[in-house]
Write an enzyme that holds these catalytic residues in place. Structure first.
Site, PDB file in Angstrom:
ATOM      1  CE  LYS A  18      -1.962   2.776   2.837  1.00 25.70           C
ATOM      2  NZ  LYS A  18      -1.860   4.026   2.032  1.00 25.70           N
TER       3      LYS A  18
ATOM      4  CD  GLU B  14      12.879   3.938   8.671  1.00 28.04           C
ATOM      5  OE1 GLU B  14      12.696   4.847   9.522  1.00 28.04           O
ATOM      6  OE2 GLU B  14      13.057   4.158   7.468  1.00 28.04           O
TER       7      GLU B  14
ATOM      8  CB  CYS C  98      12.644   8.565   8.613  1.00 29.66           C
ATOM      9  SG  CYS C  98      13.693   7.546   7.583  1.00 29.66           S
TER      10      CYS C  98
ATOM     11  CD  GLU D 101       9.855  12.125  11.997  1.00 34.94           C
ATOM     12  OE1 GLU D 101       8.806  11.492  12.161  1.00 34.94           O
ATOM     13  OE2 GLU D 101      10.857  11.659  11.435  1.00 34.94           O
TER      14      GLU D 101
HETATM   15  P1  ADP Z   1       2.090  10.925   7.557  1.00 38.21           P
HETATM   16  O1  ADP Z   1       1.407  11.388   8.790  1.00 38.21           O
HETATM   17  O2  ADP Z   1       3.307  11.688   7.244  1.00 38.21           O
HETATM   18  O3  ADP Z   1       1.161  10.781   6.417  1.00 38.21           O
HETATM   19  P2  ADP Z   1       1.759   8.199   8.227  1.00 38.21           P
HETATM   20  O4  ADP Z   1       2.504   7.405   9.224  1.00 38.21           O
HETATM   21  O5  ADP Z   1       0.376   8.630   8.572  1.00 38.21           O
HETATM   22  O6  ADP Z   1       2.634   9.451   7.886  1.00 38.21           O
HETATM   23  O7  ADP Z   1       1.685   7.433   6.840  1.00 38.21           O
HETATM   24  C1  ADP Z   1       2.564   6.421   6.404  1.00 38.21           C
HETATM   25  C2  ADP Z   1       1.771   5.316   5.739  1.00 38.21           C
HETATM   26  O8  ADP Z   1       0.925   4.710   6.713  1.00 38.21           O
HETATM   27  C3  ADP Z   1       0.830   5.764   4.610  1.00 38.21           C
HETATM   28  O9  ADP Z   1       0.829   4.772   3.597  1.00 38.21           O
HETATM   29  C4  ADP Z   1      -0.503   5.823   5.300  1.00 38.21           C
HETATM   30  O10 ADP Z   1      -1.590   5.652   4.423  1.00 38.21           O
HETATM   31  C5  ADP Z   1      -0.410   4.653   6.243  1.00 38.21           C
HETATM   32  N1  ADP Z   1      -1.318   4.706   7.406  1.00 38.21           N
HETATM   33  C6  ADP Z   1      -1.757   5.806   8.054  1.00 38.21           C
HETATM   34  N2  ADP Z   1      -2.587   5.458   9.056  1.00 38.21           N
HETATM   35  C7  ADP Z   1      -2.684   4.102   9.045  1.00 38.21           C
HETATM   36  C8  ADP Z   1      -3.373   3.137   9.836  1.00 38.21           C
HETATM   37  N3  ADP Z   1      -4.169   3.504  10.842  1.00 38.21           N
HETATM   38  N4  ADP Z   1      -3.225   1.834   9.540  1.00 38.21           N
HETATM   39  C9  ADP Z   1      -2.423   1.454   8.535  1.00 38.21           C
HETATM   40  N5  ADP Z   1      -1.747   2.307   7.750  1.00 38.21           N
HETATM   41  C10 ADP Z   1      -1.862   3.614   7.991  1.00 38.21           C
END
Ligand code: ADP
Ligand code: MG
Length: 493
Positions: free
Chosen positions: A182, A257, A291, A389
């Site tokens: 994804k 990570e 990161c 961050e």
């Molecule tokens: P940012 O806040 O910078 O967008 P995230 O950690 O939210 O960073 O996003 C990193 C990845 O995790 C993206 O692919 C996002 O769609 C996914 N993501 C965000 N929330 C969830 C969740 N609750 N469960 C699984 N994947 C998630």
């Protein structure tokens, strides 16, 4: 040179079981060019039902498809073919990456070279995986088989979109896993272009699936799905914690990570020019959306004032501009959400510390999520801009008195992804290396990353390691096989 021709707005579906399929809800989401704020593509949103189909396809491909019969050599060759496709299409992919995430085209080209190298590395490693013979007593034989972990759910961020896809897919394919990837909803386009080649390079249907959508829906459905054996995630610590909790229900294997607040430590005896350059590169490369960004710049008091001045002078010359201009050194942030987040930290920073340069929107641009490279100084390590961050071009400069204080401040953070230390004194350099609790420590450099060397964090920067043989390990189970060589009954009962 700047590209002004408007690209056509493309539509992408999800790639499931070797087919391009629409969303079961019919819904799509827009994808933007952050330099123009215009929509450049529409992508099908994968619902929980779509994720279920993708996981079942990956499950079937793993449990009963031809994939299980492939040799490690076969899988290696597939990875080399993917690398070839990337090298042949670097110009197209780099342009799409730059356009979609806002990074300078020259940096996108470096990323693409790393993407191809990653597939080549794991292509070569695929048939180097071997087990052990274990020294049990002479009347038996014990050995280990290394087997693929199964179905891997791989959730990636938007800062290095195709590179993060490569770090996930390449070792999983080498190991013989099947995957549901994804991409981040902000930047799915290059991964979708990659999926176009999966059939041609010889990946059987269901071995690699790509589903798109927001994390809370598509990502969450993937992590919760009982058909998934392993979750590999790169992203924020907040989402990492949600993932661990959800994955716990079926005790999936998890690697994370996450973010960091990495210290970049400058002693007075450091090579001056290299140090000033390294301080800026450490935190401003890729708009600071890294990161491992060296977002805490620790400077020895003896050189502190001069160092802040030199950083500031040099930062004035950083050329902001459209991502596709070849002389651009900093593009816009990836999204409106990220722009709002970073600019809100700029307001916090202006209250918490002194501003040497920047502190707001880059005003030369009428459109686009451009933020000025910003240097805050006299920052307390307890300040929010030193603890949280930001994921943008924001440096927090902190003075320190001596080596002990540099180490104490460096470690005073919940994170532990990376660190760097700059000095000509090798005794001091290695003392600091040993004292800092972080997964990566650079000496007299910051950010160089090679597929051959492990990548990952201590503390709340996550667990598990990517890249090198460590990255492959995370997709392998270990089976111990015991063979009795003694025909006499146990004779216990
Ligand atoms: P940012 O806040 O910078 O967008 P995230 O950690 O939210 O960073 O996003 C990193 C990845 O995790 C993206 O692919 C996002 O769609 C996914 N993501 C965000 N929330 C969830 C969740 N609750 N469960 C699984 N994947 C998630
Ligand atoms: Mg998010």
């Amino acid at each position: 040179m700047s590209t002004t021709a408007k690209p056509t707005v493309k539509s992408y579906q999800n790639y499931i079981n070797g087919q391009w399929v629409a969303s079961s809800s019919g819904e799509t989401f827009p994808v933007y060019d952050p330099s123009t704020e215009e929509v450049i593509a529409h992508v099908a949103s994968a619902t929980a039902a779509d994720v279920d189909i993708a996981v079942k396809a990956a499950r079937a491909a793993f449990d009963s498809g031809p994939w299980a019969q492939t040799t490690a050599q076969d899988r290696g060759r597939i990875l080399f073919k993917i690398a070839d496709k990337i090298r042949q299409n670097t110009a197209m992919l780099a342009e799409l990456e730059a356009r979609n995430c806002g990074k300078p085209i020259v940096e996108a080209e470096y990323d693409l070279a790393d993407v191809a190298t990653c597939f080549e590395y794991y292509g070569g490693l695929a048939n180097k995986v071997t087990g052990h013979v274990n020294p049990v007593p002479a009347n038996a034989l014990s050995f280990t088989l290394r087997e693929p972990m199964g179905v891997a759910a791989q959730i990636i961020p938007w800062n290095f979109p195709l590179l993060m896809a490569a770090w996930k897919l390449a070792p999983a394919i080498a190991a013989g896993c099947t995957c549901v990837l994804k991409p981040a909803e902000q930047t799915p386009l290059t991964a979708m272009e990659l999926a176009n080649w999966f059939e041609e390079v010889g990946l059987p249907p269901g071995v690699v699936n790509v589903v798109n959508g927001v994390g809370e829906v598509t990502g969450a459905a993937l992590v919760a799905h009982p058909g998934v054996d392993k979750v590999a995630f790169t992203g924020s610590a907040a989402v990492g914690k949600i993932i661990v909790k959800s994955a716990a229900d079926t005790l999936k294997r998890v690697t994370l990570e996450l973010g960091g607040k990495s210290p970049n430590v400058f002693f007075a005896d450091a090579d001056w020019e290299a140090a000033v350059d390294g301080a800026l590169f450490g935190v401003f490369i890729n708009q600071g959306e890294v990161c491992s960004a060296g977002s805490r710049v620790l400077v020895e008091k003896k050189i502190y004032t001069k160092f802040v001045e030199a950083m500031t002078e040099k930062a004035k010359r950083i050329k902001l501009g459209p991502p596709l201009d070849r002389d651009t050194k900093m593009g816009p942030l990836v999204s409106k959400e990220q722009y709002d987040r970073v600019t809100s930290y700029l307001e916090i920073g202006k209250k918490e510390a002194k501003t040497a340069i920047g502190g707001g929107r880059a005003k030369a641009f009428a459109k686009g999520y451009y933020v000025e490279p910003t240097i805050f100084y006299d920052v307390q390590n307890s300040a929010r801009i030193a603890r949280e961050e930001i994921f943008g071009p924001v440096a927090s400069v902190i003075p320190f008195e001596n080596e002990a204080e540099a180490i104490r401040i460096s470690n005073d953070t919940p994170y532990g992804l990376a660190a760097a230390v700059w000095t000509r004194d090798i005794y001091k350099a290695f003392r600091v290396v040993k004292s800092i609790r972080a997964g990566i420590v650079w000496v007299n450099h910051m950010q160089p990353t090679y597929v051959e060397a492990p990548w990952g964090g201590y503390k709340q920067s996550g667990f598990g390691r990517e890249l090198g043989p460590w990255g492959l390990e995370e997709y392998l189970e270990t089976k111990q096989v015991f063979v009795n060589l003694d025909e006499t009954p146990i004779g216990w009962y």
